[in-house]
Motif scaffolding. Structure first.
Motif, PDB file in Angstrom:
ATOM      1  N   PHE A 220      42.332  33.299   9.193  1.00  0.00           N
ATOM      2  CA  PHE A 220      42.306  33.226   7.737  1.00  0.00           C
ATOM      3  C   PHE A 220      41.796  31.885   7.213  1.00  0.00           C
ATOM      4  N   TYR A 221      41.137  31.121   8.092  1.00  0.00           N
ATOM      5  CA  TYR A 221      40.496  29.888   7.645  1.00  0.00           C
ATOM      6  C   TYR A 221      39.246  29.703   8.496  1.00  0.00           C
ATOM      7  N   ALA A 222      38.201  30.440   8.122  1.00  0.00           N
ATOM      8  CA  ALA A 222      36.979  30.495   8.914  1.00  0.00           C
ATOM      9  C   ALA A 222      36.428  29.102   9.209  1.00  0.00           C
ATOM     10  N   GLY A 223      36.068  28.870  10.455  1.00  0.00           N
ATOM     11  CA  GLY A 223      35.500  27.595  10.857  1.00  0.00           C
ATOM     12  C   GLY A 223      36.522  26.555  11.262  1.00  0.00           C
ATOM     13  N   ARG A 224      37.802  26.861  11.106  1.00  0.00           N
ATOM     14  CA  ARG A 224      38.882  25.960  11.525  1.00  0.00           C
ATOM     15  C   ARG A 224      39.468  26.452  12.842  1.00  0.00           C
ATOM     16  N   TYR A 225      39.859  25.515  13.702  1.00  0.00           N
ATOM     17  CA  TYR A 225      40.383  25.860  15.021  1.00  0.00           C
ATOM     18  C   TYR A 225      41.734  25.187  15.254  1.00  0.00           C
ATOM     19  N   SER A 226      42.547  25.840  16.063  1.00  0.00           N
ATOM     20  CA  SER A 226      43.824  25.251  16.459  1.00  0.00           C
ATOM     21  C   SER A 226      43.801  24.964  17.953  1.00  0.00           C
TER      22      SER A 226
ATOM     23  N   THR B  78      41.762  35.247  24.524  1.00  0.00           N
ATOM     24  CA  THR B  78      41.670  34.685  25.881  1.00  0.00           C
ATOM     25  C   THR B  78      40.270  34.696  26.473  1.00  0.00           C
ATOM     26  N   GLY B  79      39.381  35.524  25.916  1.00  0.00           N
ATOM     27  CA  GLY B  79      38.057  35.689  26.507  1.00  0.00           C
ATOM     28  C   GLY B  79      37.998  36.821  27.516  1.00  0.00           C
ATOM     29  N   PHE B  80      39.139  37.441  27.798  1.00  0.00           N
ATOM     30  CA  PHE B  80      39.188  38.557  28.744  1.00  0.00           C
ATOM     31  C   PHE B  80      39.301  39.876  27.971  1.00  0.00           C
ATOM     32  N   ASN B  81      38.376  40.796  28.236  1.00  0.00           N
ATOM     33  CA  ASN B  81      38.346  42.077  27.549  1.00  0.00           C
ATOM     34  C   ASN B  81      39.299  43.049  28.230  1.00  0.00           C
ATOM     35  N   VAL B  82      40.586  42.862  27.970  1.00  0.00           N
ATOM     36  CA  VAL B  82      41.619  43.661  28.618  1.00  0.00           C
ATOM     37  C   VAL B  82      42.764  43.854  27.638  1.00  0.00           C
ATOM     38  N   GLU B  83      43.459  44.977  27.757  1.00  0.00           N
ATOM     39  CA  GLU B  83      44.573  45.253  26.867  1.00  0.00           C
ATOM     40  C   GLU B  83      45.901  44.878  27.510  1.00  0.00           C
ATOM     41  N   ILE B  84      46.829  44.419  26.677  1.00  0.00           N
ATOM     42  CA  ILE B  84      48.155  44.023  27.163  1.00  0.00           C
ATOM     43  C   ILE B  84      48.827  45.184  27.877  1.00  0.00           C
ATOM     44  N   SER B  85      48.649  46.382  27.323  1.00  0.00           N
ATOM     45  CA  SER B  85      49.314  47.558  27.893  1.00  0.00           C
ATOM     46  C   SER B  85      48.833  47.905  29.296  1.00  0.00           C
ATOM     47  N   SER B  86      47.725  47.299  29.728  1.00  0.00           N
ATOM     48  CA  SER B  86      47.207  47.572  31.073  1.00  0.00           C
ATOM     49  C   SER B  86      47.617  46.499  32.080  1.00  0.00           C
ATOM     50  N   LEU B  87      48.335  45.477  31.607  1.00  0.00           N
ATOM     51  CA  LEU B  87      48.696  44.351  32.459  1.00  0.00           C
ATOM     52  C   LEU B  87      50.194  44.284  32.707  1.00  0.00           C
ATOM     53  N   ASN B  88      50.570  43.782  33.885  1.00  0.00           N
ATOM     54  CA  ASN B  88      51.946  43.385  34.128  1.00  0.00           C
ATOM     55  C   ASN B  88      52.152  41.972  33.593  1.00  0.00           C
TER      56      ASN B  88
ATOM     57  N   LYS C 282      42.888  30.749  24.930  1.00  0.00           N
ATOM     58  CA  LYS C 282      41.802  29.777  24.960  1.00  0.00           C
ATOM     59  C   LYS C 282      42.324  28.397  24.558  1.00  0.00           C
ATOM     60  N   GLU C 283      41.621  27.361  24.956  1.00  0.00           N
ATOM     61  CA  GLU C 283      42.036  26.001  24.594  1.00  0.00           C
ATOM     62  C   GLU C 283      41.873  25.745  23.106  1.00  0.00           C
TER      63      GLU C 283
ATOM     64  N   GLY D 283      47.419  27.689  12.413  1.00  0.00           N
ATOM     65  CA  GLY D 283      46.452  26.628  12.146  1.00  0.00           C
ATOM     66  C   GLY D 283      46.820  25.300  12.761  1.00  0.00           C
ATOM     67  N   GLU D 284      48.098  25.155  13.113  1.00  0.00           N
ATOM     68  CA  GLU D 284      48.563  23.848  13.610  1.00  0.00           C
ATOM     69  C   GLU D 284      48.890  23.853  15.098  1.00  0.00           C
ATOM     70  N   ARG D 285      49.103  25.006  15.655  1.00  0.00           N
ATOM     71  CA  ARG D 285      49.296  25.185  17.094  1.00  0.00           C
ATOM     72  C   ARG D 285      48.658  26.522  17.480  1.00  0.00           C
ATOM     73  N   ILE D 286      48.439  26.744  18.781  1.00  0.00           N
ATOM     74  CA  ILE D 286      47.902  28.033  19.230  1.00  0.00           C
ATOM     75  C   ILE D 286      48.848  29.140  18.767  1.00  0.00           C
ATOM     76  N   GLU D 287      48.301  30.158  18.123  1.00  0.00           N
ATOM     77  CA  GLU D 287      49.105  31.199  17.490  1.00  0.00           C
ATOM     78  C   GLU D 287      50.079  31.866  18.456  1.00  0.00           C
ATOM     79  N   ASN D 288      51.287  32.126  17.944  1.00  0.00           N
ATOM     80  CA  ASN D 288      52.306  32.928  18.625  1.00  0.00           C
ATOM     81  C   ASN D 288      52.813  32.332  19.934  1.00  0.00           C
ATOM     82  N   THR D 289      52.543  31.060  20.180  1.00  0.00           N
ATOM     83  CA  THR D 289      53.118  30.413  21.354  1.00  0.00           C
ATOM     84  C   THR D 289      54.483  29.844  20.983  1.00  0.00           C
TER      85      THR D 289
END
Length: 333
Positions: free
Chosen positions: A126-132, A101-111, A119-120, A56-62
């Motif tokens: 778990f907090y609908a309508g809230r953005y990070s 990301t907006g890209f319909n691709v799986e991690i397992s298919s990418l290097n 996304k920006e 909720g406070e930064r882009i997740e998992n970065t």
């Protein structure tokens, strides 16, 4: 029929006292688990867990999210992992990158070199309508998390039944000498069994089916007699549903269903019993002080949040009381 009733009636003087004795013994042992069980002594005890690094406070998992959560005093980082086509373990909640990301691709298919950016602005699940938002929009390698935070406990959920991924995660855990502070997590029992087999030295969570078994043991009175291998129980705080978290499943949008789940699962005596056996109980994902208060009130030993700053402020103003150590421990398992 009369014969059956007569036969049953002749057993009642024996059955009822035995049943009553069982109930009394079960209740006594539920409140005094140290009589039969040695208390688990994990390498860490945490009340503050950052979900996806504090989504909720930064882009997740970065790395920015993880760094911010640690700076705010989190006691554990929660994350999920997948593997790229060229064998790198990536921290990501989803395998398919459309939501993130907006890209319909799986991690397992990418290097690794082809991984897109987050996304920006990313909605908080778990907090609908809230953005990070955040400056860092790069996906993180699990190895880099281990390098940057060598002493920080990490809860790793394995969602995909991928033996190579499990092997790679275990190898990294061993390489960075953190088996006692890295936790296996998975909703699926068959995946968890593979994780345990690959690295039995790591503590692990209850899976969904094991959680159901736990409730069955509790309601039948058998729980005080049964040894438990798990060191952590993680479960939703039901009052989140349809308020801050809108589930996809239609049945979980029914208020009566949620009310029933809450009555069946939020049992203070159950959580107290687990805590006294050294099993930590984490309720998630609590993003408001109201929900944090409710989680601790029902007996959670820790709370998982998307807002590490909010939880840190709450804990400063409402420091949790550590459960007392049992006066005596006589282990039989």
């Amino acid at each position: 029929m009369d014969l059956f009733c007569g036969t049953m009636g002749s057993y009642l003087p024996y059955v009822l006292p035995a049943l009553g004795g069982y109930v009394l013994i079960s209740l006594f042992l539920l409140k005094n688990p140290y009589i039969l069980h040695k208390k688990k002594r994990p390498a860490f005890y945490c009340t503050h867990i950052s979900h996806r690094g504090g989504a909720g406070e930064r882009i997740e998992n970065t790395m920015e999210a993880f760094t911010h959560a640690v700076k705010e005093g989190t006691g554990m980082l929660e994350l999920d992992c997948y593997m790229t086509r060229d064998g790198h373990v990536i921290v990501s909640h989803d395998d398919n990158l459309l939501r993130q990301t907006g890209f319909n691709v799986e991690i397992s298919s990418l290097n690794l070199k082809d991984m897109p950016f987050y996304k920006e602005r990313l909605e908080v699940t778990f907090y609908a309508g809230r953005y990070s938002t955040g400056e860092d929009r790069k996906f993180t390698l699990l190895e880099d998390v281990f390098k940057e935070f060598p002493k920080m406990p990490v809860n790793i959920e394995i969602k995909k039944d991928d033996p190579l991924l499990i092997r790679k995660v275990s190898s990294l855990v061993k390489q960075y000498d953190r088996e006692d502070i890295t936790v296996w997590a998975s909703e699926k029992t068959h995946i968890m069994k593979k994780c345990q087999k690959e690295n039995p030295s790591m503590p692990y969570m209850f899976t969904l089916s094991r959680g159901m078994q736990l409730l069955l043991l509790y309601y039948t009175g058998l729980l005080p007699f049964v040894p438990l291998g798990e060191s952590f129980l993680q479960f939703y705080l039901p009052q989140l549903f349809n308020r801050t978290y809108i589930p996809e499943s239609q049945i979980l949008k029914n208020r009566l269903v949620i009310s029933l789940i809450e009555k069946l699962t939020m049992k203070k005596s159950l959580f107290k019993h687990l805590a006294e056996r050294g099993i930590q109980v984490h309720l998630f994902v609590c993003n408001t002080e109201r929900d944090m208060e409710a989680a601790f009130a029902v007996g959670a030993t820790g709370v998982m949040t998307d807002y590490p700053t909010v939880l840190s402020n709450y804990l400063r103003n409402h420091p949790p009381i550590a459960p007392p150590l049992p006066a005596k421990e006589t282990a039989v398992n």
